[in-house]
Design a protein around this motif. Structure first.
Motif, PDB file in Angstrom:
ATOM      1  N   LYS A  19     -13.943  87.826  -3.261  1.00  0.00           N
ATOM      2  CA  LYS A  19     -13.144  87.112  -2.272  1.00  0.00           C
ATOM      3  C   LYS A  19     -12.959  87.934  -1.009  1.00  0.00           C
ATOM      4  N   ILE A  20     -12.653  89.228  -1.167  1.00  0.00           N
ATOM      5  CA  ILE A  20     -12.476  90.100  -0.003  1.00  0.00           C
ATOM      6  C   ILE A  20     -13.769  90.205   0.787  1.00  0.00           C
ATOM      7  N   LEU A  21     -14.885  90.317   0.089  1.00  0.00           N
ATOM      8  CA  LEU A  21     -16.178  90.424   0.769  1.00  0.00           C
ATOM      9  C   LEU A  21     -16.476  89.169   1.590  1.00  0.00           C
ATOM     10  N   ILE A  22     -16.269  87.989   1.001  1.00  0.00           N
ATOM     11  CA  ILE A  22     -16.541  86.748   1.717  1.00  0.00           C
ATOM     12  C   ILE A  22     -15.592  86.576   2.896  1.00  0.00           C
ATOM     13  N   GLU A  23     -14.309  86.898   2.681  1.00  0.00           N
ATOM     14  CA  GLU A  23     -13.317  86.743   3.740  1.00  0.00           C
ATOM     15  C   GLU A  23     -13.606  87.625   4.944  1.00  0.00           C
ATOM     16  N   ASN A  24     -14.358  88.690   4.753  1.00  0.00           N
ATOM     17  CA  ASN A  24     -14.567  89.650   5.833  1.00  0.00           C
ATOM     18  C   ASN A  24     -16.006  89.757   6.300  1.00  0.00           C
ATOM     19  N   GLY A  25     -16.819  88.727   6.016  1.00  0.00           N
ATOM     20  CA  GLY A  25     -18.118  88.611   6.664  1.00  0.00           C
ATOM     21  C   GLY A  25     -19.302  89.142   5.902  1.00  0.00           C
ATOM     22  N   SER A  26     -19.187  89.345   4.602  1.00  0.00           N
ATOM     23  CA  SER A  26     -20.324  89.842   3.836  1.00  0.00           C
ATOM     24  C   SER A  26     -21.303  88.718   3.537  1.00  0.00           C
ATOM     25  N   ASN A  27     -22.582  89.067   3.410  1.00  0.00           N
ATOM     26  CA  ASN A  27     -23.557  88.073   2.980  1.00  0.00           C
ATOM     27  C   ASN A  27     -23.413  87.836   1.481  1.00  0.00           C
ATOM     28  N   MET A  28     -23.871  86.688   1.004  1.00  0.00           N
ATOM     29  CA  MET A  28     -23.601  86.270  -0.368  1.00  0.00           C
ATOM     30  C   MET A  28     -24.352  87.114  -1.397  1.00  0.00           C
ATOM     31  N   GLU A  29     -25.486  87.653  -1.045  1.00  0.00           N
ATOM     32  CA  GLU A  29     -26.223  88.494  -1.990  1.00  0.00           C
ATOM     33  C   GLU A  29     -25.412  89.738  -2.336  1.00  0.00           C
ATOM     34  N   ARG A  30     -24.755  90.341  -1.342  1.00  0.00           N
ATOM     35  CA  ARG A  30     -23.909  91.500  -1.592  1.00  0.00           C
ATOM     36  C   ARG A  30     -22.718  91.103  -2.474  1.00  0.00           C
TER      37      ARG A  30
END
Length: 250
Positions: A19-30
């Motif tokens: 959730k934190i990764l998606i909320e802050n601009g990470s690509n989905m593979e990461r």
């Protein structure tokens, strides 16, 4: 019961990290790699996760209970992305426990480490004049482009702070750019309004969503890739429509 609590905690931690990764601009593979890495090192079996830009579902070890989390906001804070990746590596190497990682993730999620507004506006102003020179070769309108680029980005930040409607910030900021650029030429303060507009809008262009959209599509995350691409296209349309409106009216 102890195993069930451990499974639930591990799934929760994996979901929180994603959730934190998606909320802050990470690509989905990461996002998927990080969640699977956490689940693997937590000893989960049959870990399954369905991830999108607006929500995630995960379960493990054939448990009947499945955990769900919604994602209501998205921004670009790559510092938090790097911090989550570092935490997942520390957990994988045994430096921290699962509960310690949970506490650290909660701190990262609610931490306010955004760049000061004045520094963001200064960076936008410098970016405006730099890309104006790169794209157009115009060195006569550096001062107007610097001022308009910084001022329009300040408008963008203020709009986004007070309104939750997406794309309105880019639209209003582009209106300001076009109006000020044309007025500066009419008042004899600048030479080419088009060049100023080209440079000033670059700080509003959705570069990170476009990059992530391409990466998601290439990696097979079609839902997230298409969603991010549509968001980027709508943002670009908002910018373009605002400038066209002002050009037509003035």
């Amino acid at each position: 019961m102890a195993d069930e609590r451990h499974i639930n905690l591990a799934v929760y931690v994996a979901l929180l990290a994603g959730k934190i990764l998606i909320e802050n601009g990470s690509n989905m593979e990461r996002v998927n790699d990080t969640m699977n890495w956490i689940a693997k090192n937590a000893g989960l079996k049959n870990f399954q996760a369905f991830t999108t830009l607006t929500g995630m579902v995960a379960s493990a070890s054939n448990q009947t209970s499945t955990q769900v989390t919604a994602i209501n906001r998205r921004a670009n804070d790559l510092t938090k992305v790097a911090d989550v990746n570092e935490l997942s590596r520390e957990f994988g190497s045994g430096k921290i426990t699962l509960r310690q990682m949970k506490r650290q993730l909660e701190i990262i999620r609610f931490r306010n480490d955004s760049t000061p507004v004045w520094l963001q506006c200064l960076a936008a102003a410098i970016l405006s004049i730099s890309l104006m020179v790169v794209f157009t070769g115009d060195r006569q309108d550096l001062a107007p482009a610097f001022i308009i680029g910084g001022l329009s980005y300040a408008v963008y930040l203020v709009i986004n702070q007070h309104f939750t409607i997406k794309y309105i910030g880019e639209f209003v900021a582009s209106l300001v750019i076009a109006i000020l650029a044309i007025l500066s030429v009419h008042l004899g303060l600048a030479h080419q309004a088009d060049n100023i507009i080209i440079g000033s809008v670059m700080s509003l262009v959705p570069g990170v969503p476009l990059t992530n959209a391409a990466r998601d599509l290439v990696s097979g995350n079609l839902i997230s890739g298409l969603t991010r691409a549509i968001e980027a296209i709508i943002t670009a349309a908002a910018i373009g429509c605002a400038i066209v409106i002002i050009i037509r009216l003035m």
